[in-house]
Motif scaffolding. Structure first.
Motif, PDB file in Angstrom:
ATOM      1  N   SER A 105      45.677  21.131 -83.018  1.00 12.23           N
ATOM      2  CA  SER A 105      44.757  19.998 -82.999  1.00 12.23           C
ATOM      3  C   SER A 105      43.522  20.351 -83.821  1.00 12.23           C
ATOM      4  O   SER A 105      42.974  21.454 -83.701  1.00 12.23           O
ATOM      5  N   VAL A 106      43.080  19.406 -84.651  1.00 14.28           N
ATOM      6  CA  VAL A 106      41.908  19.633 -85.500  1.00 14.28           C
ATOM      7  C   VAL A 106      40.647  19.570 -84.648  1.00 14.28           C
ATOM      8  O   VAL A 106      40.410  18.604 -83.920  1.00 14.28           O
ATOM      9  N   GLY A 107      39.834  20.606 -84.731  1.00 13.10           N
ATOM     10  CA  GLY A 107      38.620  20.682 -83.942  1.00 13.10           C
ATOM     11  C   GLY A 107      37.507  19.808 -84.488  1.00 13.10           C
ATOM     12  O   GLY A 107      37.397  19.590 -85.702  1.00 13.10           O
ATOM     13  N   ALA A 108      36.655  19.319 -83.577  1.00 12.16           N
ATOM     14  CA  ALA A 108      35.527  18.480 -83.983  1.00 12.16           C
ATOM     15  C   ALA A 108      34.496  19.255 -84.785  1.00 12.16           C
ATOM     16  O   ALA A 108      33.664  18.653 -85.483  1.00 12.16           O
ATOM     17  N   ASP A 109      34.529  20.587 -84.700  1.00 11.59           N
ATOM     18  CA  ASP A 109      33.579  21.412 -85.448  1.00 11.59           C
ATOM     19  C   ASP A 109      34.097  21.789 -86.836  1.00 11.59           C
ATOM     20  O   ASP A 109      33.510  22.628 -87.506  1.00 11.59           O
ATOM     21  N   SER A 110      35.173  21.161 -87.278  1.00 11.43           N
ATOM     22  CA  SER A 110      35.662  21.379 -88.638  1.00 11.43           C
ATOM     23  C   SER A 110      34.675  20.774 -89.634  1.00 11.43           C
ATOM     24  O   SER A 110      34.022  19.767 -89.351  1.00 11.43           O
ATOM     25  N   ASP A 111      34.579  21.388 -90.805  1.00  8.16           N
ATOM     26  CA  ASP A 111      33.664  20.900 -91.834  1.00  8.16           C
ATOM     27  C   ASP A 111      34.144  21.385 -93.190  1.00  8.16           C
ATOM     28  O   ASP A 111      35.292  21.822 -93.333  1.00  8.16           O
ATOM     29  N   ARG A 112      33.274  21.342 -94.194  1.00  6.42           N
ATOM     30  CA  ARG A 112      33.658  21.775 -95.533  1.00  6.42           C
ATOM     31  C   ARG A 112      33.863  23.278 -95.622  1.00  6.42           C
ATOM     32  O   ARG A 112      34.476  23.768 -96.560  1.00  6.42           O
ATOM     33  N   VAL A 113      33.360  24.019 -94.643  1.00  4.15           N
ATOM     34  CA  VAL A 113      33.570  25.472 -94.631  1.00  4.15           C
ATOM     35  C   VAL A 113      34.981  25.806 -94.168  1.00  4.15           C
ATOM     36  O   VAL A 113      35.659  26.655 -94.761  1.00  4.15           O
ATOM     37  N   GLY A 114      35.427  25.158 -93.098  1.00  6.94           N
ATOM     38  CA  GLY A 114      36.738  25.496 -92.593  1.00  6.94           C
ATOM     39  C   GLY A 114      37.293  24.445 -91.655  1.00  6.94           C
ATOM     40  O   GLY A 114      36.565  23.709 -90.991  1.00  6.94           O
ATOM     41  N   LEU A 115      38.631  24.370 -91.622  1.00  2.00           N
ATOM     42  CA  LEU A 115      39.364  23.523 -90.694  1.00  2.00           C
ATOM     43  C   LEU A 115      39.641  24.364 -89.452  1.00  2.00           C
ATOM     44  O   LEU A 115      40.396  25.335 -89.508  1.00  2.00           O
TER      45      LEU A 115
ATOM     46  N   VAL B  49      41.372  29.505 -88.300  1.00  2.00           N
ATOM     47  CA  VAL B  49      40.455  28.719 -89.140  1.00  2.00           C
ATOM     48  C   VAL B  49      40.986  28.771 -90.567  1.00  2.00           C
ATOM     49  O   VAL B  49      41.243  29.858 -91.095  1.00  2.00           O
ATOM     50  N   VAL B  50      41.172  27.592 -91.176  1.00  2.00           N
ATOM     51  CA  VAL B  50      41.594  27.523 -92.576  1.00  2.00           C
ATOM     52  C   VAL B  50      40.341  27.374 -93.435  1.00  2.00           C
ATOM     53  O   VAL B  50      39.608  26.386 -93.319  1.00  2.00           O
ATOM     54  N   PHE B  51      40.076  28.347 -94.295  1.00  2.00           N
ATOM     55  CA  PHE B  51      38.886  28.315 -95.130  1.00  2.00           C
ATOM     56  C   PHE B  51      39.029  27.270 -96.238  1.00  2.00           C
ATOM     57  O   PHE B  51      40.023  27.256 -96.973  1.00  2.00           O
ATOM     58  N   LEU B  52      37.987  26.430 -96.364  1.00  2.00           N
ATOM     59  CA  LEU B  52      37.968  25.376 -97.368  1.00  2.00           C
ATOM     60  C   LEU B  52      36.903  25.668 -98.425  1.00  2.00           C
ATOM     61  O   LEU B  52      36.436  26.796 -98.542  1.00  2.00           O
ATOM     62  N   ALA B  53      36.499  24.660 -99.189  1.00  2.00           N
ATOM     63  CA  ALA B  53      35.748  24.885-100.432  1.00  2.00           C
ATOM     64  C   ALA B  53      34.414  25.598-100.245  1.00  2.00           C
ATOM     65  O   ALA B  53      33.970  26.324-101.128  1.00  2.00           O
ATOM     66  N   ASP B  54      33.742  25.389 -99.110  1.00  2.00           N
ATOM     67  CA  ASP B  54      32.432  26.013 -98.901  1.00  2.00           C
ATOM     68  C   ASP B  54      32.525  27.302 -98.088  1.00  2.00           C
ATOM     69  O   ASP B  54      31.531  27.742 -97.502  1.00  2.00           O
ATOM     70  N   HIS B  55      33.695  27.924 -98.065  1.00  2.00           N
ATOM     71  CA  HIS B  55      33.878  29.144 -97.277  1.00  2.00           C
ATOM     72  C   HIS B  55      33.033  30.294 -97.830  1.00  2.00           C
ATOM     73  O   HIS B  55      32.717  30.326 -99.030  1.00  2.00           O
ATOM     74  N   PRO B  56      32.659  31.253 -96.975  1.00  2.00           N
ATOM     75  CA  PRO B  56      31.908  32.413 -97.464  1.00  2.00           C
ATOM     76  C   PRO B  56      32.780  33.285 -98.363  1.00  2.00           C
ATOM     77  O   PRO B  56      34.003  33.330 -98.199  1.00  2.00           O
ATOM     78  N   PRO B  57      32.186  34.008 -99.299  1.00  2.00           N
ATOM     79  CA  PRO B  57      32.975  34.862-100.195  1.00  2.00           C
ATOM     80  C   PRO B  57      33.634  36.040 -99.482  1.00  2.00           C
ATOM     81  O   PRO B  57      34.632  36.568 -99.964  1.00  2.00           O
TER      82      PRO B  57
END
Length: 287
Positions: A202-212, A246-254
């Motif tokens: 289930s996708v968490g409500a705290d998902s954002d551009r950093v991570g799913l 957590v799936v890292f997305l475009a704004d993930h840390p390096p």
């Protein structure tokens, strides 16, 4: 007037300027950023005859209203793609996925999409806001690039390059599980690919551009000691101590200090941009 711009009258939860992102700077500690649904953003650019690196607006759950400020008698081509939201020009419905002519002084409104999260607005000529480290992308984690778009902003529109691009019939958007490749730290959990693919998340409500952020039955960690921080890639599936991936997305840390047990197929990452909190998602092994 002499210049063309979008004057922002209203925004929804989030409106960001995005382009292709800051590629090749991770070794300097600079995240990637860029449009989360890259294929949708690229289609919008093509529809208005734009360049591949033109900046677009990434609109979360609609709510954007802009007025096109331009010389009388002129206007601009625009296109909206991604999450299917209602689009109107001066109160008249406009089609998604096609170039639409917006006359000078007109009001363009993007409503709330019925499905998905992020819609993309492209304008012919692009949005030539100031570049930071070679990109016009807004990075929500590092705070690099343009600030989130606010009411009262005036976004410049570049010079027209000609007529809009050819109409396209976009391919059907994929459904089903996300494809996974093995990650470099699979030994840190008990058969992580089998565990990830055997369950529905289930996708968490705290998902954002950093991570799913995903909720479900946690993965079982075999090793509990600290892992030295190491480089992260787009699509990395990281497992923190609670076992919830957590799936890292475009704004993930390096870099990151939790084990990466899998990596999502790059061609599937756009789907992570459109998954709403509470939606269910599964995984399968990439072939």
């Amino acid at each position: 007037m002499g210049s063309t711009a979008l004057r922002v009258v209203a925004t929804g939860p989030s409106v960001l300027v995005q382009d292709l992102g800051r590629l090749g700077l991770a070794h300097l500690g600079v995240p990637r950023a860029g449009a989360l649904d890259a294929p949708a953003a690229a289609l919008a650019r093509r529809l208005v005859g734009g360049a591949p690196d033109d900046a677009v607006l990434e609109v979360l759950l609609g709510g954007l209203e802009v007025v096109l400020e331009a010389d009388p008698g002129s206007g601009a081509w625009v296109a909206v793609t991604g999450a299917p939201c209602p689009v109107a020009v001066d109160g008249r419905a406009a089609p998604l996925g096609r170039a639409v002519w917006v006359p000078a002084g007109s009001r363009l409104v993007l409503g709330r999409p019925a499905t998905g999260l992020r819609s993309y607005l492209a304008v012919d000529g692009g949005l030539p806001v100031a570049e930071v480290l070679g990109s016009r992308s807004s990075d929500t984690l590092a705070g690099i690039g343009p600030a989130p778009v606010r009411v009262g902003d005036r976004l410049p529109v570049g010079a027209r390059r000609g007529e809009p691009g050819r109409a396209e019939v976009p391919p059907a958007r994929a459904t089903g599980p996300l494809r996974l490749h093995p990650g470099p730290r699979g030994e840190w959990c008990e058969d992580p690919l089998a565990a990830l693919t055997a369950r529905t998340w289930s996708v968490g409500a705290d998902s954002d551009r950093v991570g799913l952020r995903l909720h479900g039955e946690p993965l079982v960690r075999r090793r509990t000691e600290e892992l030295a921080s190491e480089g992260m890639v787009l699509g990395a599936v990281q497992v923190p101590p609670d076992g919830l991936p957590v799936v890292f997305l475009a704004d993930h840390p390096p870099t990151g200090g939790y084990p990466v047990v899998a990596v999502v197929e790059e061609a599937d990452l756009w789907r992570c941009a459109q998954l709403r909190p509470g939606e269910r998602v599964g995984f399968t092994r990439a072939r």
